[in-house]
Structures are given as C-alpha cells and as structure tokens.
Design a protein around this motif. Structure first.
Motif, mmCIF file in Angstrom:
data_model
loop_
_atom_site.group_PDB
_atom_site.id
_atom_site.type_symbol
_atom_site.label_atom_id
_atom_site.label_comp_id
_atom_site.label_asym_id
_atom_site.label_seq_id
_atom_site.Cartn_x
_atom_site.Cartn_y
_atom_site.Cartn_z
ATOM 1 N N SER A 199 -24.740 -19.468 -28.237
ATOM 2 C CA SER A 199 -25.510 -19.724 -27.156
ATOM 3 C C SER A 199 -24.839 -20.767 -26.278
ATOM 4 N N ASP A 200 -25.278 -20.942 -25.044
ATOM 5 C CA ASP A 200 -24.518 -22.094 -24.277
ATOM 6 C C ASP A 200 -24.327 -23.466 -24.994
ATOM 7 N N ASP A 201 -25.356 -23.937 -25.672
ATOM 8 C CA ASP A 201 -25.387 -25.083 -26.471
ATOM 9 C C ASP A 201 -24.433 -24.792 -27.645
ATOM 10 N N ARG A 202 -23.919 -23.686 -28.153
ATOM 11 C CA ARG A 202 -23.049 -23.476 -29.355
ATOM 12 C C ARG A 202 -22.080 -22.275 -28.952
ATOM 13 N N PRO A 203 -21.376 -22.440 -27.928
ATOM 14 C CA PRO A 203 -20.512 -21.255 -27.263
ATOM 15 C C PRO A 203 -19.332 -20.755 -27.960
ATOM 16 N N PHE A 204 -19.208 -20.924 -29.338
ATOM 17 C CA PHE A 204 -18.131 -20.709 -30.240
ATOM 18 C C PHE A 204 -18.046 -19.434 -30.557
ATOM 19 N N PHE A 205 -17.631 -18.443 -29.523
ATOM 20 C CA PHE A 205 -17.557 -17.126 -30.013
ATOM 21 C C PHE A 205 -16.659 -16.809 -31.119
ATOM 22 N N PHE A 206 -15.444 -17.531 -31.193
ATOM 23 C CA PHE A 206 -14.275 -17.218 -32.078
ATOM 24 C C PHE A 206 -14.538 -17.762 -33.442
ATOM 25 N N SER B 111 -11.323 -21.040 -33.590
ATOM 26 C CA SER B 111 -12.501 -21.387 -33.807
ATOM 27 C C SER B 111 -12.949 -22.783 -33.004
ATOM 28 N N LEU B 112 -12.248 -23.338 -32.573
ATOM 29 C CA LEU B 112 -12.667 -24.540 -31.714
ATOM 30 C C LEU B 112 -12.670 -24.245 -30.272
ATOM 31 N N SER B 113 -12.295 -23.043 -29.878
ATOM 32 C CA SER B 113 -12.460 -22.874 -28.439
ATOM 33 C C SER B 113 -13.613 -22.388 -27.974
ATOM 34 N N GLU B 114 -14.143 -22.816 -26.811
ATOM 35 C CA GLU B 114 -15.387 -22.396 -26.023
ATOM 36 C C GLU B 114 -15.168 -21.176 -25.326
ATOM 37 N N SER B 115 -16.185 -20.331 -25.125
ATOM 38 C CA SER B 115 -16.418 -19.057 -24.281
ATOM 39 C C SER B 115 -17.763 -19.151 -24.030
ATOM 40 N N TYR C 50 -20.502 -43.851 -28.754
ATOM 41 C CA TYR C 50 -19.737 -43.424 -27.652
ATOM 42 C C TYR C 50 -19.123 -42.053 -27.620
ATOM 43 N N LEU C 51 -18.395 -41.848 -28.675
ATOM 44 C CA LEU C 51 -17.866 -40.331 -29.010
ATOM 45 C C LEU C 51 -18.842 -39.176 -29.102
ATOM 46 N N PHE C 52 -19.933 -39.523 -29.703
ATOM 47 C CA PHE C 52 -20.996 -38.704 -29.917
ATOM 48 C C PHE C 52 -21.668 -38.175 -28.645
ATOM 49 N N VAL C 53 -21.438 -38.991 -27.803
ATOM 50 C CA VAL C 53 -22.005 -38.604 -26.235
ATOM 51 C C VAL C 53 -20.853 -38.076 -25.629
ATOM 52 N N GLU C 54 -19.834 -38.646 -25.718
ATOM 53 C CA GLU C 54 -18.742 -38.120 -24.874
ATOM 54 C C GLU C 54 -18.070 -36.643 -25.135
ATOM 55 N N ILE C 55 -18.095 -36.361 -26.308
ATOM 56 C CA ILE C 55 -17.511 -35.282 -26.788
ATOM 57 C C ILE C 55 -18.335 -34.031 -26.490
ATOM 58 N N PRO C 56 -19.685 -33.878 -27.094
ATOM 59 C CA PRO C 56 -20.291 -32.989 -26.336
ATOM 60 C C PRO C 56 -20.677 -32.722 -24.924
ATOM 61 N N VAL D 141 -17.226 -32.636 -33.114
ATOM 62 C CA VAL D 141 -16.990 -31.290 -32.864
ATOM 63 C C VAL D 141 -17.552 -30.441 -33.987
ATOM 64 N N MET D 142 -17.495 -30.969 -35.293
ATOM 65 C CA MET D 142 -17.662 -30.296 -36.489
ATOM 66 C C MET D 142 -19.319 -30.020 -36.202
ATOM 67 N N ILE D 143 -20.410 -30.962 -35.981
ATOM 68 C CA ILE D 143 -21.694 -30.777 -35.839
ATOM 69 C C ILE D 143 -21.843 -30.010 -34.472
ATOM 70 N N ALA D 144 -21.111 -29.868 -33.643
ATOM 71 C CA ALA D 144 -21.330 -29.273 -32.503
ATOM 72 C C ALA D 144 -21.118 -27.600 -32.740
ATOM 73 N N ILE D 145 -19.971 -27.374 -33.406
ATOM 74 C CA ILE D 145 -19.705 -25.898 -33.988
ATOM 75 C C ILE D 145 -20.851 -25.284 -34.904
ATOM 76 N N SER D 146 -21.410 -26.402 -35.747
ATOM 77 C CA SER D 146 -22.457 -25.812 -36.524
ATOM 78 C C SER D 146 -23.739 -25.944 -35.999
ATOM 79 N N TYR D 147 -24.140 -26.973 -35.297
ATOM 80 C CA TYR D 147 -25.698 -27.054 -34.909
ATOM 81 C C TYR D 147 -25.696 -27.048 -33.388
ATOM 82 N N GLY D 148 -24.822 -27.331 -32.716
ATOM 83 C CA GLY D 148 -24.765 -27.341 -31.076
ATOM 84 C C GLY D 148 -24.654 -28.693 -30.516
ATOM 85 N N PHE D 149 -24.387 -28.685 -29.386
ATOM 86 C CA PHE D 149 -24.259 -29.955 -28.524
ATOM 87 C C PHE D 149 -25.407 -30.984 -28.489
#
Length: 800
Positions: A547-554, A399-403, A629-635, A760-768
C-alpha cells in the motif's frame, strides 16, 4: 550572526551536501543497501563527536575560533580523503560471505566516510559545550545550515553531478575555515586559502581519480566488458546518472518468444545508476522490427484495435515502439526522468526513428501517479512498463526500495482511468518460487474489489514466456472472442497460459515446461481459494499487496526464511550473501555495539559522580529525543516520495522543512514553554498519519513547485516544535551538570543511529503511520523524563 555561528552554518550546510551527494554516489557505485547507510554514517559520526569531547574536555579551554577553524579544515580534508578511500578500497559485497578481508574493507569504507560527520559534529558540540546558554542560537545555525544544504545539494547535482558535488561540500568546509581564520595571519589562514583555491580548481575540472568506481557486478560494468563497448554519453541530474553504451552486445527484448526466427535490430543500452538498462532500438526507416510481434506485450494490441494508450515509465521507448507497431491511435508516454526523454527524443532521435516526436505520441516528463491524479483522460490500455532489471527474490537487494507504481492505491487509480472494456497491462519478471508476478496479481485483485468488482476472476488473463509474465486486468470481464485471441496468440508464439477464465491445468505448462505448473497453481490459489489472506500467510515469501503506507513491492522476506538463509550463507553469489533485509539487522547490531560504547564509556571517565547521577536521569531524555526525531524524519522522507515524485526530492524537501523550522524553534526555545511545545508536538504526530493521505490526494496532481511549497508549509509546524526540546535540554544540562553537555550530544546522536535503522524496519513490516505514532510515543516519554529531572533539581522548575 557572529563568525562562530556563521562557520557552524556553513559547516552544517556542507555536511548535508556531502550526505545527499553520498546517497547518489552509493546508488551508482554499489547497491541500495549503501545508499541507506548514508544516514547512519552521518549520525554515527555526530554521536562519536560528542563522546570524544566528553573524554577530552580540555579542548574547550582552547581558543574557540582557532579550534573551530581547525575542525573545518579537517572536515574539508576528510570529505575528499574519505571519498577517495571509499572509492578505491577493494570492497566486494558479493565476497563478504566468502572472504573475511571484506569485513575489514567494509569497516574502512564505513569509517572513512563517517569522519567528515565526526568533525562537523565535533564543531557543533564544541560550540554547544563552550556556550550552553546560547544553545538555541548555535542549534539554530546548525539546523538552518543543514536545511539550506538540501536544496543546495540538488542544484549542485543537477549542474555538476555526484563527484563534483562531493568536492563542493569540501569547498564549503574550507570556506568556513577561511572565514574563521581571516581575523589574524597564521599558518591556518594560509592552509585554508590554499585549500579553497585547490578545491575550486577541482570543482571546475575534476581530477581523474574522482570518477565513481562502479561495482563490477552492476549491469553497466558487465556491458562495458564486451569487446568494442564504449560509453557514448553520460549525464547527471538530481536523482540519477544516465549512461548510454554503444555495443554490438546490447540485445534486449524482455518477453520475446523463442519462436522468433530473426535477429534483433541494433540497440544502445541506456543505464540508470549503472542498472535498469532500457534498450534504445534502431527504428529508422528500413529497420526490421518484426520482433515486436513476438513480444508478450504485443498481445494487448491484438485484443484492442487502435487503442488509446498510456505507458508509464517507458524509458528509452521499447513499449512505445510496440504500441506504434501495434496500431495504437494515440500514445501518452509518461516517464519521470527527463534525461532519458532527452536521449530518446533529441540526442538519439534520428537513430530511434524519431519515435518520441511522431504524430500521435505525446511524451510527458512527470511521475505517473501525479500525471493520473491531475488528468481526467481515459484510456483503452494503461501499461506499467518493465523498467527495472531482474532481481533474484532470494537476494533481497531491493527490499528497502519504495515503489509507488505498485501499490493498491496506484492500481485503483489505473482502473479509474480506463475506458469501459479497457485493460491494465503489467509485465513482470518470473522468479522461483513465484513472487513478483503473484504479488502483482494480488494487487490487481485488491484494486478490482476496491472498485466494486465482486468476482474479479473473470477480469484476469496471464501468460508467461521464458523469463517474464504478462498480466492483463480488464475493467470488465474478458469476452469469449478475446479469450480465443489469447489462446491463439499463446499457441502461435509458444507462450504458456497461466490463467484465463475457465482454464484447466492441462492447458498450462505446455512450452516452457517446468517440473510442476507452479505459476498456474499459485494463480489458482489466489483467484479460486476460499481464503486469500490465509494463502498469503502460508506462502514461503511475503506476497501481500503493498500500500502507499507500506510501498515495498520488492520486500518478500519472512522471518521463517532465516534458517534457510543462514544455511545458504557463503554458498550464494549475492550481495552480502543474500537477503537485503538481514543487512538491516547487521547494521542494527553494529550500531547498537557502537552506540553502547559511545554512550557508556564517557560515564566511566567522569570524575564528578554527582554529574554521573544526573547523567542517568538525562540519559533517557536525550535518548528519547534522538529516537523521536528520526522516527518522525525517516517515515516522512519515505512517505513524501509519492508526493514529490523522486526520493532525492523528498529527501531534500523534508529535511529542508524539518531542519530549517527546527532551527527557528531552537532560536525561540528560551521563550517557549517546553511542556506546551511537546504536548502540541505529540498531538500533531498523532494527526499527521490521518492528514497526509488527504493532502496527497488533493494536491498530487499539482505542479512540482506547488507540491514542494505545500510540503514545506505542512512540515513547518512539526519542524518548529521538534526544534524546541533539544536546546532546552542542553540549557538545563549546562546548569545542573555542565560536563555532560557533549555527552548529551553523543547520546542524542547514537540514539538517532539506532532509530534510523529501527524506523525503516518498522516501516517495512507495519507501515509509515505506525512509525510516526511511535515517534509521538518517544516524545511523550521524553516529556515524562524531563519532568523527573526537573523534580530532582527544583531550582530549575521554571525551565520547562
């Protein structure tokens, strides 16, 4: 740079080398969940170090050089010890829902690897607390060392592999201890010297106990259990470990019809990180390759005679072999892993019939999206190979991997590079209920509509075998002659039709008979339903197009699945009992418990309640800085994967850019207005989600070095501004409440632990993009809070 700051520099570099090495070790040894844990491991260790120093401030009364040398030695020893403990502890993620001992093993696993980061963080916190007026210089050494540790880790991984890179991280720590101990003869100097010699010897010739222990459930482990199986070759690069297994039990032909009467030719298994086996098929002259005509992927070659073909991620070449056998006039095979190309073309080229060296076959070592962006070529067929292993949809293990090969933007790119009458070929695993294949259909329809197709139903043909489905997406509508070929192919090879223009339900579910024609029904609902969005919303799994902003195909998880998952807890044989997304919640709960303890505990022991009152105001400032800092770094780490082709390249480049320039910002922070710097930072964070897609679109086709340089340039102003607030806050804290300096370090680190998971949770649900905007909001709140602190201490008004 003094010897103290040199030691901080080397130790910080060592910590980042170890962190990046762990992401590779975890990817090979376990599952993606564990690679994700690396960031939280590092941050938890850093946060705990600040708490420890708050509770034991007498450490600051000791000789600073001697204390720092001891911490460097402890870091070095804990790197080796933590790695060996984690490598040999009998933790089994599949039994965690059945065996309570596994929770203890997981805690040992987690804490043993957090210790090196605890000691490196304690060293930095000690220097900051002992000399808060020089916070900018110390933080500069810390951040620049961390930043330069990123490219150093890539070089080490390429040259020596994951295990040796862990040893090299320990060696850097020992060298830092040696540099600090050289001033005077002592036992510490002897220990540091001996450790440097021992670790250097281990780096040259790795002891047997250091070899990565791989989970018994990974495909590589399973293949090696077959009698006579052996690992014939192993190679590392910065982003993968490749194993070639020779075994009579290697037989792989996804999409093979059950009507095929013969056997498969000999094959070798090419494994990436212990998973995702790609078969290397014996194709020397005289080999029987008749099975290729019974594969689902042979259909496009019956529909398009002598096509010009682009194959993305072909691995060891099965789909290329199908294309050659099917009469393709030209094949361009694009794979981003040069190690696999080397194996198929050079190391085992004769075995594979020199497939990758044949006339008409061109092999390119590059990311597929980058290749297409710089190429103006058009193709009759573009195929995205089935390059990953089967993954049960219920487990959520990926679930956490990007494609970035499976996003709407990618599919539009594919369609744009098709000739008139060309086809996009997509081969995916079948799952129940339908998930991967239906999401792929949704991606194709969204892309077709994005290129101006008003009625995409006539552009889609789909078939299924026993385990896989084939989706053909035409740039134009399929002709009646092509549909006749599809129906004849389906009948002859006993593949079930899922969809073609004009299909009736009676034509589906004829050979691999299911209780209900669930694939036909799902495809019909997507293609023929009045409201596709409503169907997505009502489906038991999340199958909306990524989408490229939320690329979690799995990622298929919905919150509505939670009761079912909890009901099945302990009854399924899957990592963590199922649903990888819930692992995030488990980590968040553990991190929250640990962080509350680490942050609030020191306040109860502070003797000066006046300082404790200041702590209540400073708490929010350092909390928001850690979140921001992490909300910038992680996405950014995840967003730059598309631009830089590989997760580890993105990890190293983004961290190098942010940390190095944050260090420069920290160095000049005493001469920079905090208010102006934070306002500029907030404005940049609002602009970056708008600017980055245009940058990626403009330069995605450029060479890797150009993209890396462009990434660093783009990240430089952001990193520089992000380096100002923390040392400014430390200087302020050192003046109004000196005892709170190490506690401020702990607050910042623990907030980072929480925010790394939340991001990561926000990115998966709503995008980077939304995570970046949330990061800007966190910095805005920090700016408000610091002015509240200044207002409470008017003599410090000049600091911001």
């Amino acid at each position: 740079m003094g010897v103290l700051h040199l030691a901080v520099f080397l130790l910080s570099a060592a910590a980042l080398v170890f962190e990046i090495a762990l992401t590779r070790v975890f990817s090979v040894a376990q599952w993606y969940h564990f690679a994700f844990m690396t960031v939280s491991l590092a941050l938890l260790g850093l946060g705990a170090s600040g708490t420890f120093l708050s509770l034991f401030p007498r450490l600051l009364r000791r000789d600073l050089v001697a204390l720092l040398a001891t911490l460097c030695l402890l870091f070095s020893l804990s790197v080796v010890g933590g790695y060996l403990v984690s490598n040999h502890v009998p933790f089994d993620s599949y039994q965690i829902a059945h065996d309570r001992r596994q929770i203890v093993y997981l805690a040992v696993y987690y804490l043993s690897l957090a210790m090196p980061f605890f000691f490196s963080g304690l060293a930095v916190a000690t220097v900051l607390a002992a000399r808060p007026e020089q916070a900018g210089r110390a933080y500069f050494a810390n951040l620049v060392g961390s930043g330069l540790g990123c490219p150093a880790a890539l070089i080490m991984l390429n040259l020596a592999g994951g295990e040796t890179t862990v040893v090299m991280a320990a060696l850097l720590g020992a060298i830092a201890a040696l540099a600090l101990s050289c001033r005077r003869p002592s036992v510490r100097l002897a220990l540091a010297s001996a450790l440097v010699v021992i670790l250097a010897a281990c780096a040259v010739r790795l002891p047997s106990g250091f070899e990565i222990g791989i989970s018994p459930y990974k495909a590589l482990s399973n293949s090696l259990r077959y009698p006579g199986a052996l690992t014939a070759y192993r190679g590392w690069n910065a982003f993968s470990r490749i194993d070639v297994v020779e075994s009579e039990g290697i037989r792989s032909a996804p999409g093979l019809s059950y009507t095929y009467p013969g056997g498969l030719p000999p094959q070798k298994g090419v494994f990436t990180d212990g998973e995702d086996m790609s078969p290397l098929t014996a194709a020397s002259p005289g080999s029987d390759l008749g099975f290729l005509e019974f594969l689902l992927t042979s259909l496009p070659y019956e529909l398009t005679p002598q096509p010009r073909v682009l194959i993305l991620e072909p691995g060891a070449g099965l789909d290329v072999l199908v294309g050659v056998h099917g009469g393709a006039s030209e094949i361009v095979a694009v794979d981003r892993n040069p190690l696999i190309i080397d194996i198929a073309r050079d190391r085992y080229g004769e075995y594979a019939g020199n497939l990758y060296s044949r006339d008409g076959v061109t092999v390119v070592a590059e990311d597929g999206r980058s290749y297409l962006r710089r190429s103006r070529e058009e193709f009759d067929l573009i195929q995205v190979s089935l390059s990953d292993s089967f993954r049960p949809v219920g487990s959520g293990a990926y679930s956490l991997s990007e494609s970035y090969l499976y996003t709407t933007e990618a599919f539009v790119e594919y369609l744009d590079h098709l000739k008139p009458g060309g086809m996009l070929v997509l081969h995916r695993w079948l799952q129940t209920p339908p998930s991967e294949s239906v999401r792929t259909l949704g991606l194709a329809l969204t892309a077709l509509e994005g290129t101006g197709v008003e009625d995409p139903a006539g552009h889609v043909v789909a078939l299924r075998g026993l385990y896989t489905a084939l989706l053909l997406v035409g740039k134009q509508e399929f002709t009646s002659e092509q549909l006749d070929i599809v129906k004849r192919f389906s009948q002859d090879k006993r593949f079930d039709l899922i969809r073609y223009p004009g299909i009736s339900q009676d034509e589906a579910n004829l050979y691999g008979v299911l209780d209900d024609p669930i694939y036909y029904e799902a495809y019909s609902a997507v293609l023929d339903g009045e409201d596709r969005t409503a169907f997505y919303a009502s489906y038991p799994f999340d199958i909306t197009p990524p989408s490229d902003d939320r690329p979690f195909f799995f990622h298929f998880f919905r919150w509505s699945q939670t009761p079912e998952i909890l009901q099945a807890w302990g009854k399924t044989w899957q990592p963590f009992g199922g649903s990888g997304y819930l692992v995030l919640l488990m980590l968040l709960a553990l991190a929250l418990l640990a962080s509350l303890t680490l942050i609030l505990l020191p306040l109860a022991f502070l003797k000066d309640r006046g300082q404790s009152r200041h702590g209540r105001r400073l708490f929010l400032y350092f909390l928001f800085l850690g979140i921001g800092y992490l909300f910038v770094e992680i996405p950014l780490l995840q967003r730059f994967i598309l631009f830089l082709s590989h997760p580890v390249y993105a990890f190293a480049t983004v961290l190098f850019g942010l940390l190095t320039f944050s260090g420069l910002g920290s160095l000049v922070s005493p001469r920079v207005s905090l208010r102006k710097a934070m306002v500029a930072l907030i404005v940049l964070l609002v602009c970056y989600p708008l600017v980055l897609p245009h940058l990626f679109g403009w330069l995605l086709g450029a060479g890797l070095l150009v993209r890396v340089a462009a990434s660093v340039i783009v990240l430089a102003p952001l990193g520089f501004l992000m380096g100002v607030p923390f040392p400014a806050g430390i200087r302020l804290t050192g003046r109004i409440a000196p005892a709170l300096v190490p506690w401020a370090w702990a607050v910042n680190g623990c907030a980072s632990v929480l925010s790394s998971i939340l991001a990561v949770m926000i990115a998966i649900s709503y995008g980077f993009s939304r995570v970046l905007i949330a990061g800007g909001l966190a910095y805005a709140l920090a700016l408000v809070v610091i002015y509240a602190v200044v207002a409470a201490k008017p003599t410090m008004a000049q600091e911001p």
